[in-house]
Scaffold this motif. Structure first.
Motif, PDB file in Angstrom:
ATOM      1  N   LEU A  34      48.795  39.640  37.108  1.00 18.20           N
ATOM      2  CA  LEU A  34      49.150  38.895  35.896  1.00 18.20           C
ATOM      3  C   LEU A  34      50.084  37.733  36.213  1.00 18.20           C
ATOM      4  O   LEU A  34      49.951  36.640  35.643  1.00 18.20           O
ATOM      5  CB  LEU A  34      49.808  39.847  34.890  1.00 18.20           C
ATOM      6  N   GLN A  92      49.984  28.065  34.233  1.00 18.29           N
ATOM      7  CA  GLN A  92      51.116  27.155  34.058  1.00 18.29           C
ATOM      8  C   GLN A  92      50.890  25.855  34.819  1.00 18.29           C
ATOM      9  O   GLN A  92      51.211  24.756  34.327  1.00 18.29           O
ATOM     10  CB  GLN A  92      52.396  27.835  34.549  1.00 18.29           C
ATOM     11  N   ASN A 105      48.017  34.970  37.788  1.00 16.25           N
ATOM     12  CA  ASN A 105      47.215  34.271  36.784  1.00 16.25           C
ATOM     13  C   ASN A 105      48.088  33.388  35.898  1.00 16.25           C
ATOM     14  O   ASN A 105      47.693  32.278  35.519  1.00 16.25           O
ATOM     15  CB  ASN A 105      46.457  35.279  35.922  1.00 16.25           C
ATOM     16  N   SER A 106      49.287  33.896  35.580  1.00 13.36           N
ATOM     17  CA  SER A 106      50.201  33.108  34.757  1.00 13.36           C
ATOM     18  C   SER A 106      50.628  31.834  35.482  1.00 13.36           C
ATOM     19  O   SER A 106      50.730  30.769  34.864  1.00 13.36           O
ATOM     20  CB  SER A 106      51.427  33.947  34.390  1.00 13.36           C
TER      21      SER A 106
END
Length: 281
Positions: free
Chosen positions: A149, A157, A152-153
């Motif tokens: 996660l 961004q 992916n974040s």
């Protein structure tokens, strides 16, 4: 050292369940002495174990006590007496009889209770070790999911920042947009090709956005050129993975034309491949 990360590492459970090695045990005891949070975490886990043991305790069958008492009552209260004959040559045989003291009844009860507690303790230890292993595996899975996660974040961004930069560039009044069309380039392999150069008139930074270019074959790469006084100047290589946003190229102080050719991957000092688009400043 981050105290919460240390507590979450599983050392508290390993120490309380007796799974920590000597070095981990000594380190943990020192951490308990230095940090109240670690000591509180240990006390909380021990309390959880005790409460769970009480809640999960299974009472022995009612007939178990009666069975033990009957077995104890069936045994002789006194042990067999030992008879030690003493024979002396040319003397009368004399028998000396000694008796062993009887084992008190309460000691037998205590021994039976100790055995029952030992068996129950072994079962409880196995149960908690199994639970600890399950919790540890679940924790590892959660850490792996959290890492995915977070990755992916970070990607999202980065994309968001890129799009924000693109929007800011498109609305900047100092940016000059130069359309490069396939129809403008002599003998373009794809007449529908289209790309746009955004040239910052203050900083002279050049940004390229692909509107429509064919996907290059393996080993090939698009290269941007600035035509300065009829001399092509390398303005940078294009990565098609980022082509549909504003990609910063090389700084070009002045130019009359911009063009894109298809070259060998890594670029060429002079244009050698076919020209796809061309645009006048």
């Amino acid at each position: 050292m981050n105290i919460q990360e240390y507590i979450s590492s599983g050392i508290v459970e390993s120490y309380v369940l007796g799974l920590a090695d000597e070095a981990e045990r000594l380190e943990f005891e020192q951490m308990c002495a230095r940090h109240a949070e670690v000591l509180a975490a240990r006390d909380a886990f021990e309390m959880d174990l005790e409460q769970h043991a009480i809640a999960s305790a299974v009472a022995p069958p009612a007939s178990l006590r009666e069975t033990i008492l009957q077995q104890l009552a069936a045994e002789p209260v006194a042990a067999n007496r030992e008879v030690a004959p003493v024979v002396e040559q040319e003397k009368v045989v004399q028998m000396e009889v000694t008796s062993r003291p009887a084992i008190p009844l309460f000691m037998r009860y205590a021994a039976a209770a100790a055995i029952i507690l030992l068996v129950a303790s072994a079962g409880l230890n196995f149960y908690y070790f199994t639970k600890y292993r399950e919790f540890s595996q679940a924790y590892d899975r959660l850490l792996a999911q959290q890492a995915v996660l977070a990755k992916n974040s970070a990607v999202l961004q980065t994309k968001l920042s890129t799009y924000e930069h693109t929007v800011a560039g498109l609305t900047d009044t100092n940016m000059v947009a130069i359309k490069m069309n396939g129809t403008s380039a002599p003998a373009s392999p794809d007449r529908s090709s289209l790309a746009t150069v955004y040239w910052d008139t203050r900083s002279k930074d050049v940004y390229l956005m692909v509107n429509n270019l064919p996907q290059p074959e393996t080993g090939k790469q698009y290269q941007l050129w600035a035509i300065v006084d009829n001399v092509p100047v390398d303005a940078g290589m294009l990565d098609m993975a980022n082509g549909h946003v504003m990609v910063k190229m090389k700084n070009i102080p002045r130019a009359q034309l911009f063009a894109i050719t298809l070259e060998q991957a890594g670029g060429s000092p002079t244009p050698k491949g076919p020209m796809y688009v061309l645009g006048k400043v």
